[in-house]
Write an enzyme that holds these catalytic residues in place. Structure first.
Site, PDB file in Angstrom:
ATOM      1  N   GLN A 116       0.948  -1.315  -0.043  1.00 16.46           N
ATOM      2  CA  GLN A 116       0.029  -0.010  -0.135  1.00 16.46           C
ATOM      3  C   GLN A 116       0.809   1.611   0.002  1.00 16.46           C
ATOM      4  OE1 GLN A 116      -1.933   0.789   4.003  1.00 16.46           O
ATOM      5  NE2 GLN A 116      -3.724   1.704   2.837  1.00 16.46           N
ATOM      6  N   SER A 132       1.085   6.397   2.839  1.00 21.05           N
ATOM      7  CA  SER A 132       1.812   7.473   3.620  1.00 21.05           C
ATOM      8  C   SER A 132       2.872   7.939   3.164  1.00 21.05           C
ATOM      9  CB  SER A 132       2.000   6.873   4.861  1.00 21.05           C
ATOM     10  OG  SER A 132       0.908   6.243   5.616  1.00 21.05           O
ATOM     11  N   SER A 181       4.693  -1.300   4.538  1.00 24.84           N
ATOM     12  CA  SER A 181       5.000  -2.725   5.158  1.00 24.84           C
ATOM     13  C   SER A 181       5.108  -3.730   3.775  1.00 24.84           C
ATOM     14  CB  SER A 181       3.696  -2.992   5.894  1.00 24.84           C
ATOM     15  OG  SER A 181       3.457  -2.279   6.927  1.00 24.84           O
ATOM     16  N   GLU A 218     -14.714  -3.132   5.210  1.00 28.38           N
ATOM     17  CA  GLU A 218     -14.578  -4.442   5.866  1.00 28.38           C
ATOM     18  C   GLU A 218     -13.493  -4.322   7.225  1.00 28.38           C
ATOM     19  OE1 GLU A 218     -15.835  -7.288   5.131  1.00 28.38           O
ATOM     20  OE2 GLU A 218     -14.731  -8.594   6.731  1.00 28.38           O
TER      21      GLU A 218
END
Lengths: 401, 376
Positions: free
Chosen positions: A126, A129, A161, A245
Site C-alpha cells: 500500500q 503514507s 509494510s 471491511e
C-alpha cells in the site's frame, strides 16, 4: 436476543478449526507458537491452501471466488485463524485491493488481478503514507504527470509494510496540483514494483526487524490503464478502501493467542519459589485482559451484526471502537507476554544459544519473540488511522462534536 | 448470535421509557426521595399496572413470563431515571428467591401479591462481617416447635426498611463459611424480635440494618441447608439487573456531558470544540459500549444451566460494567467542572448510583480475585 453462537455458527467454527488443525503446515504453526511473524513463504503457502479450499477471498462476491460467508462467519474465521496461530490472509490483497477492484476496477483489471490476488500470486503493498502525509493523508505530494498513454510518477512513500516482498503496489498520487480542494486532485494507480525507477529502502523498526520500507519513485512510467476509477477521483477509492471491511480490525484472535502464550510460559518459569502462573498478581492481570477481550468480542459481534443489516454500505463509525480497543488489547497482551519472560525479555541471543548447543532453546526463542512482538505492536495504535484519529472519527461521526 | 428485540420487548421498552419520561423527571424524583419510604408509592402502582412487577413471574402467578432480557430493558430505563423504588429488592431478589426455591403454594401466595403491587420483599442475606462472601453466614436458624427460630443480624439489606416480608438467610448447620448448611426463610417484617433501622445509601436509595432475636420464621424456602445455590442465582440475577441499570445511568451521564460540552462556553467557544474534551467524550463512549456489551453478557448468562460457566460470565460482566461505569461517571463530573460537584445537579446523582452498583454483590476487586483463583 442471544449472544451465543447458533448451532450452525458453532458447527462452522468447528469446521474452520478442524481445517486449520489438519492443513496448517507444522513448521509454520510451531514457529508462530513461539511468537515469530510468518515468513513470506509461510504466508504464501497458507493463503494458497486456503484459496484452494475457497477460503481466501473471504469478503469477495462468489463470482470472484468468495465463499459467500456472512459477516459473522468471516469474523469467526478470522479469529480462529489468528488464534491458531496461522498466518493471516494478506490484508493488502484480500481486504484492500480486492474489494477496491471489485467496486471500481475495469473488467480487464478485475480479471487480470483478482484471481492472482486471491492466490497470492501477486503480493500487494500500500503506497499511501508519505513523509509529509501521515494522519493527514490528503497532504500527499507524490506526483503523476500524464504523458500520452502513461503517467510519470515522482515522489516517495514511507512506512510501506512488506514493499520488499511485493510484486505490485497501489499508490495514491497527485494528478492535479491545482485542484480547489486537496482531495480532488488525487488518483489511484496500480504500479508494478519491477518498473524501472522504483527503489525500496528498508526501515528497520524498534524490534530490530524489517517490516517497513521507504519507496522512491523516480520517473516511473505507469500505463494509464493501471489507473483505478476516474482521474482525480482517487480519494473516493481511498476512502472506500479505508472504510471497507473492518471486521478483522480488533484482531482478537491474536490477543487471545498472546495471552495463551503468556500463560504457557508462566507455567514453566518460577516466581517467589512457585510457578509464575500461581502468582495472584499475574493471575489478576490475565483475568483483566480476559474481561476486556470478552467485552470487545461482544462489541465486535454487535458491530458486525448491525453492519450486516445496514444497506448503505458505509462503515459503522463504531468500528473505530474496535480499532482503538483492539489495538490497546494487542499492546496489553504482548506486554504481558514480554513481562512473563522476566530477564529473558532483554537478550537477543536465541540464535547464538542454538548454535552453541546445536539445538534450539525454545524458552529463549519465545522470550525473544515476545519482546519483539511487544516492540513492533507499539505500531498498532499508529497504523490504520492512529487511535487519536479514531477518536476524532468518533467525535465527529458519532458524537457530532 | 442475535441482537434483535422481539416486538413484545420493544413494546415493553417503549412503554417504560414513556412512563419514566412523563413521570420521573429529576425534579419529580427529588419529591420521591422526600417521601417517608424514600420512593414513590404512586409509581409503584404504575409499575404494577404496566405489568412490570410480575415481569419475570409465570403467567399463572399473574406474571408476564419474561426472561432476563426483559428485566434488562426495564432496568436500563430505571437506570436512566435513577428510579428509587424497591424493584430490584422485591421483584429480582426477593421474588427471584421465591420463584427459584419456593414451593408451589409459596409461589402462589407470594408472586401474585408482588405482581399486583401489594407485597414488597427484601433479600436479607449479607452480613456485616461477610463483606462479599456469599457463604459467610453467621445468623442461625434452629428448629423449634415445628418451625424455625432465627438469631443474628443482616447488613445493608436493600430496601429492607420498607419490605413487608424478608427473605432471610441463616445457617442451619456447618461452619461460618460453609456453602453447605444455609437455609432461606420467609419472615414477616413485623415479626416479634425483628428490629430494623432504615437509612439512605449514597445514591438516596434505601437500605436497612436488621437484627433478629428469637424470631420465629413461618416458612422456609426449599430444603433446609441447601439454599446456597439459590442465593448464588439470586445474586447473579441481581448483578445482571444492576448491569442494565448501570448502562442506563452511563448513557445518561454520557448524553448530559455531551450536551454540556456543546453549550458550555469558555474562551469564547463551546468546550466541546477542544480536542482534549472530544477525545475524553470518545473514551466515555467506548467505555459505555464495552460496558453495554458486558451488561448484555450478564443478562444472557442468567439462565445458563452450567453453574460454573454462569458464575464466571457474571463475574466478568460485573468487572466490565463496573469499571466502565466508574470511568464514565468520573469523566462526567470532570468534564462538567464545578457544576458536576453540586447536589442540585443530576450528574452527581448518577455518579453515586454507579458507585453503589459497583459496591453491591461484589466489587471489582472481589470478582477479579474470584476469577483469578480459577486461572488455569
Amino acid at each position: 436476543m442471544d449472544l451465543r453462537l447458533t448451532p450452525e455458527e458453532r458447527a462452522f467454527r468447528d469446521e474452520v478449526r478442524a481445517f486449520i488443525r489438519d492443513n496448517l503446515p507444522t513448521d509454520t504453526r510451531e514457529r508462530m507458537r513461539l511468537g515469530y511473524s510468518p515468513r513470506k513463504q509461510d504466508t504464501v503457502a497458507w493463503q494458497r491452501i486456503l484459496n484452494k479450499k475457497g477460503w481466501a477471498a473471504i469478503s469477495w462476491p462468489k463470482e470472484w471466488g468468495g465463499p459467500g460467508w456472512s459477516a459473522v462467519q468471516r469474523m469467526i474465521f478470522i479469529e480462529e485463524n489468528q488464534a491458531a496461530p496461522a498466518p493471516e490472509l494478506l490484508s493488502f490483497n484480500i481486504t484492500m485491493i480486492g474489494p477496491v477492484l471489485i467496486q471500481f476496477g475495469t473488467e480487464a483489471q478485475k480479471s487480470r488481478f483478482l484471481p492472482r490476488a486471491a492466490n497470492l500470486d501477486d503480493w500487494w503493498c500500500q503506497g499511501f503514507s508519505e513523509p509529509g502525509a501521515g494522519s493527514d493523508l490528503a497532504a500527499l505530494k507524490t506526483a503523476a504527470k500524464r504523458e500520452g498513454d502513461h503517467y510519470i510518477v515522482n515522489g516517495s512513500k514511507i512506512w510501506t509494510s512488506t514493499a520488499h516482498n511485493a510484486d505490485w503496489c497501489f499508490v495514491l498520487v497527485r494528478t492535479n496540483p491545482n485542484a480547489a480542494k486537496r482531495q480532488e486532485g488525487i488518483s489511484f494507480l496500480l504500479v508494478d514494483m519491477k518498473t524501472p525507477g522504483i527503489t525500496v529502502r528498508p526501515i528497520v523498526s524498534i524490534d530490530g526487524a524489517h517490516h517497513l520500507n521507504e519507496v522512491f519513485f523516480d520517473d516511473v512510467k505507469v500505463p494509464v490503464e493501471m489507473r483505478v476509477y476516474e482521474e482525480n477521483r482517487g480519494w473516493d477509492v481511498a476512502k472506500f478502501l479505508l472504510g471497507n471491511e473492518r471486521t478483522g480490525i480488533a484482531r482478537l484472535g491474536k490477543s487471545r493467542e498472546r495471552v495463551a502464550a503468556a500463560k504457557e510460559a508462566a507455567r514453566s518459569v518460577r516466581f517467589n519459589g512457585r510457578p509464575l502462573i500461581e502468582d495472584a498478581a499475574f493471575r489478576q492481570r490475565v483475568v483483566q485482559l480476559e474481561v476486556d477481550m470478552k467485552a470487545l468480542q461482544i462489541t465486535q459481534y454487535r458491530v458486525v451484526s448491525a453492519g450486516a443489516k445496514k444497506s448503505d454500505g458505509r462503515p459503522d463509525p463504531l468500528s473505530s471502537v474496535l480499532k482503538v480497543k483492539g489495538t490497546e488489547l494487542l499492546q496489553a497482551t504482548t506486554e504481558l507476554a514480554m513481562d512473563t519472560a522476566g530477564p529473558l525479555a532483554m537478550p537477543i541471543w536465541a540464535q547464538e544459544l542454538a548454535e552453541m548447543a546445536n539445538e534450539p532453546d525454545m524458552l529463549a526463542e519465545a522470550a525473544e519473540q515476545a519482546t519483539g512482538n511487544y516492540l513492533f505492536l507499539r505500531a498498532a495504535s499508529i497504523y490504520g488511522g492512529t487511535n487519536e484519529i479514531q477518536k476524532n472519527i468518533l467525535s465527529k461521526a458519532v458524537l457530532r462534536l | 448470535m442475535d441482537f434483535d428485540l422481539s416486538d413484545d420487548q420493544r413494546l415493553l421498552a417503549d412503554s417504560v421509557t414513556r412512563l419514566m419520561a412523563d413521570r420521573y423527571g429529576f425534579e419529580a424524583r427529588k419529591g420521591f426521595v422526600k417521601q417517608d419510604t424514600g420512593w414513590s408509592a404512586e409509581m409503584w402502582g404504575r409499575y404494577a399496572e404496566l405489568g412490570l412487577l410480575g415481569l419475570p413471574f409465570a403467567e399463572e402467578h399473574g406474571g408476564f413470563g419474561g426472561g432476563p432480557v426483559d428485566v434488562m430493558l426495564v432496568m436500563q430505563e430505571f437506570g436512566r431515571a435513577l428510579a428509587l423504588e424497591p424493584y430490584l429488592a422485591t421483584v429480582v431478589l426477593g421474588g427471584g428467591a421465591v420463584r427459584l426455591a419456593g414451593s408451589a403454594a409459596q409461589q402462589a401466595a407470594i408472586l401474585p401479591a408482588i405482581a399486583e403491587g401489594g407485597l414488597k420483599l427484601a433479600f436479607a442475606h449479607s452480613e456485616r462481617e461477610a463483606r462479599y462472601d456469599l457463604a459467610d453466614v453467621q445468623t442461625t436458624a434452629k428448629r423449634a416447635n415445628g418451625g424455625w427460630v432465627l438469631d443474628g443480624a443482616k447488613s445493608v439489606v436493600l430496601h429492607g426498611d420498607s419490605a413487608d416480608k424478608l427473605v432471610v438467610s441463616a445457617r442451619v448447620k456447618g461452619e461460618r463459611d460453609d456453602p453447605d448448611g444455609i437455609g432461606l426463610f420467609l419472615v414477616d417484617a413485623g415479626a416479634e424480635g425483628l428490629a430494623r433501622r432504615g437509612y439512605a445509601l449514597r445514591d438516596e436509595t434505601r437500605a436497612a440494618e436488621i437484627s433478629l432475636t428469637n424470631v420465629v420464621a413461618a416458612e422456609i424456602l426449599g430444603e433446609p441447608g441447601a439454599a446456597f445455590g439459590t442465593i448464588a442465582r439470586v445474586v447473579e440475577a441481581g448483578i445482571a439487573a444492576m448491569g442494565a441499570e448501570a448502562v442506563g445511568a452511563m448513557e445518561t451521564m454520557q448524553s448530559m456531558t455531551l450536551e454540556y460540552s456543546r453549550t458550555r462556553e469558555q474562551f469564547g467557544k463551546p468546550i466541546g470544540t477542544n480536542q482534549v474534551v472530544q477525545h475524553r467524550l470518545s473514551e466515555m463512549l467506548m467505555a459505555l459500549e464495552q460496558g453495554r456489551s458486558m451488561a448484555m453478557l450478564a443478562a444472557m448468562s442468567v439462565d445458563e444451566p452450567d453453574a460454573a460457566e454462569r458464575a464466571r460470565a457474571i463475574s466478568m460482566a460485573k468487572i466490565g460494567f463496573g469499571q466502565a461505569a466508574r470511568f464514565v461517571s468520573q469523566q462526567a463530573i470532570q468534564l462538567h467542572g464545578g457544576i458536576g460537584m453540586t447536589e442540585e445537579y443530576a450528574v452527581g446523582h448518577y455518579f453515586r448510583r454507579a458507585l453503589v452498583i459497583e459496591h453491591t454483590f461484589g466489587d471489582t476487586a472481589y470478582h477479579l480475585a474470584r476469577l483469578a483463583a480459577e486461572v488455569e
